[in-house]
Design an enzyme around this catalytic site. Structure first.
Site, mmCIF file in Angstrom:
data_model
loop_
_atom_site.group_PDB
_atom_site.id
_atom_site.type_symbol
_atom_site.label_atom_id
_atom_site.label_comp_id
_atom_site.label_asym_id
_atom_site.label_seq_id
_atom_site.Cartn_x
_atom_site.Cartn_y
_atom_site.Cartn_z
ATOM 1 N N TRP A 89 -8.778 -2.994 -5.226
ATOM 2 C CA TRP A 89 -7.537 -2.305 -5.639
ATOM 3 C C TRP A 89 -7.848 -1.158 -6.579
ATOM 4 O O TRP A 89 -7.268 -0.075 -6.468
ATOM 5 C CB TRP A 89 -6.563 -3.298 -6.272
ATOM 6 C CG TRP A 89 -6.122 -4.366 -5.322
ATOM 7 C CD1 TRP A 89 -6.308 -5.711 -5.457
ATOM 8 C CD2 TRP A 89 -5.442 -4.188 -4.060
ATOM 9 N NE1 TRP A 89 -5.785 -6.365 -4.375
ATOM 10 C CE2 TRP A 89 -5.255 -5.467 -3.512
ATOM 11 C CE3 TRP A 89 -4.978 -3.070 -3.359
ATOM 12 C CZ2 TRP A 89 -4.614 -5.664 -2.271
ATOM 13 C CZ3 TRP A 89 -4.347 -3.261 -2.139
ATOM 14 C CH2 TRP A 89 -4.175 -4.536 -1.614
ATOM 15 N N ASP A 118 -2.951 -1.511 -13.706
ATOM 16 C CA ASP A 118 -2.371 -2.252 -12.585
ATOM 17 C C ASP A 118 -2.395 -3.731 -12.967
ATOM 18 O O ASP A 118 -3.449 -4.353 -12.991
ATOM 19 C CB ASP A 118 -3.219 -1.984 -11.330
ATOM 20 C CG ASP A 118 -2.729 -2.767 -10.108
ATOM 21 O OD1 ASP A 118 -1.809 -3.593 -10.240
ATOM 22 O OD2 ASP A 118 -3.291 -2.532 -9.018
ATOM 23 N N LYS A 178 3.335 -11.244 -6.692
ATOM 24 C CA LYS A 178 2.379 -12.232 -7.175
ATOM 25 C C LYS A 178 2.996 -13.113 -8.263
ATOM 26 O O LYS A 178 2.930 -14.320 -8.171
ATOM 27 C CB LYS A 178 1.123 -11.547 -7.713
ATOM 28 C CG LYS A 178 0.111 -11.238 -6.623
ATOM 29 C CD LYS A 178 0.015 -9.809 -6.256
ATOM 30 C CE LYS A 178 -0.825 -9.604 -5.012
ATOM 31 N NZ LYS A 178 -1.262 -8.225 -4.881
#
Ligand SMILES: *Cc1c(COP(=O)(O)O)cnc(C)c1O
Length: 359
Positions: free
Chosen positions: A101, A171, A195
């Site tokens: 990511w 993030d 999540k």
């Protein structure tokens, strides 16, 4: 019959949240309709939106000079929105590469400006958090970007990098709400909701106000944070149902001790699995001890066939989605806030049995 779902995302939600949503499905607060059916400009929905923001501000202790924005497009959309909106001073930014990511954020931003890697753990398959080489960060960099918790590899920044005046953007998709954070250390925090906050379709961004208003001229209206900041995230139709569920999740977090409460139970939960992995002759954790995540725990047997057998048998016994990410193999247990400790103790019992049967 509900299973123990160890999915990395979308992932399990707290049972009381699903039950409340079930009760309210047909008639939201005497409106005679579901949240999915009501106008986003209606009074009941406005109340939901405002309560959700207020709860997030309270739980995360978000200072008043930060905007909370409800966006769509996932964390992946942020990989482009961030450079469009913020990579506009010197046009230089710094990135720590701690996994897939983080790399995607770097690759996307590189299309818009001069991006430098100031730390990487690629040499050991992202199994640790690298030191940041602060001397590599351009003095006039527009920001430093990190991925706080590396969902695929199971590492977490336990110490927040500090690049002085240079804005820090993080993030937090896979660790937001899992423990207290000092928001004031960050210029921006963002997270895909699926999540630890609710269903997919919602992305939350927390942005210090002084960063806003410098987007590139050609930035599409819908990719400019100002559009959302000036319209309370309602320039167009927001992801109404996802915001509603997020609000229920935040209330559940509050009812369970807030972020300090989450941290305490998350540490207990993770210790159950890590302690077993550290003592097992068959299973082992893949991440450096000091950098271990409380949310995503990858582990291996060292034998691909045995890994596959374990995943299959675990699934047949009600422990699902334990297969590791396709880029690393092995197994991964994602144990976000909503995973009860009973799920982890039961998993460890199953692992002990598997180990005894497959010596
Ligand atoms: C899941 C995840 C993403 C991607 O999220 P999408 O909402 O699917 O775009 C980005 N970063 C991290 C840390 C993630 O865990």
């Amino acid at each position: 019959m509900r299973v123990y779902n160890f999915s990395a995302g979308p992932s399990c939600l707290p049972l009381p949240v699903l039950e409340k949503a079930q009760v309210e499905m047909l008639d939201q607060g005497n409106s005679g309709m579901s949240v999915m059916e009501m106008s986003h400009r209606s009074k009941p929905f406005e109340t939901i939106l405002h309560n959700t923001e207020a709860l997030l501000r309270e739980l995360m202790n978000i200072p008043d000079n930060y905007k909370v924005l409800f966006l769509q497009g996932g964390a992946s959309m942020q990989f482009a929105m961030i450079p469009l909106n913020f990579l506009n001073g010197s046009g230089k930014a710094a990135f720590a590469i701690t996994g897939q990511w983080a790399k995607k954020a770097y690759d996307e931003a590189s299309r818009y400006g001069d991006c430098v890697v100031v730390g990487s753990s690629k040499d050991k398959t992202f199994s640790y958090i690298p030191e940041i080489d602060y001397s590599l960060i351009p003095k006039d960099a527009d920001y430093l970007h990190i991925c706080e918790n590396n969902t695929i590899y199971g590492t977490k920044w336990h110490e927040t990098p500090n690049a002085g005046e240079i804005p820090l953007i993080s993030d937090m998709s896979s660790c937001i709400l899992s423990e207290p954070v000092d928001v004031s250390k960050y210029a921006m925090i963002y997270a895909g909701a699926q999540k630890n906050m609710g269903p997919s379709g919602l992305t939350v961004a927390i942005i210090r106000e002084d960063l806003l208003g410098k987007a590139r001229d050609y930035t599409p209206t819908m990719l400019n944070y100002v559009t959302y900041a000036e319209n309370e995230s309602m320039y167009n139709t927001p992801p109404c149902y996802a915001i509603y569920i997020c609000g229920l999740v935040l209330q559940w977090v509050k009812d369970n001790g807030g972020l300090a409460g989450m941290k305490a139970i998350n540490e207990k939960k993770a210790a159950v699995l890590y302690d077993f992995l550290d003592s097992s002759a068959m299973f082992s954790a893949t991440v450096d001890k000091k950098d271990r995540s409380l949310m995503n725990i990858p582990f291996v047997t060292g034998n691909d066939e045995l890994d596959a057998k374990f995943v299959k048998e675990a699934s047949a016994n009600g422990f699902v989605n334990l297969k590791g990410h396709r880029s690393v193999g092995g197994m991964r247990a994602s144990i976000y806030n909503a995973m009860p400790i009973e799920g982890i103790t039961a998993l460890v019992e199953f692992m002990k049995k598997f180990e005894a049967e497959n010596k």
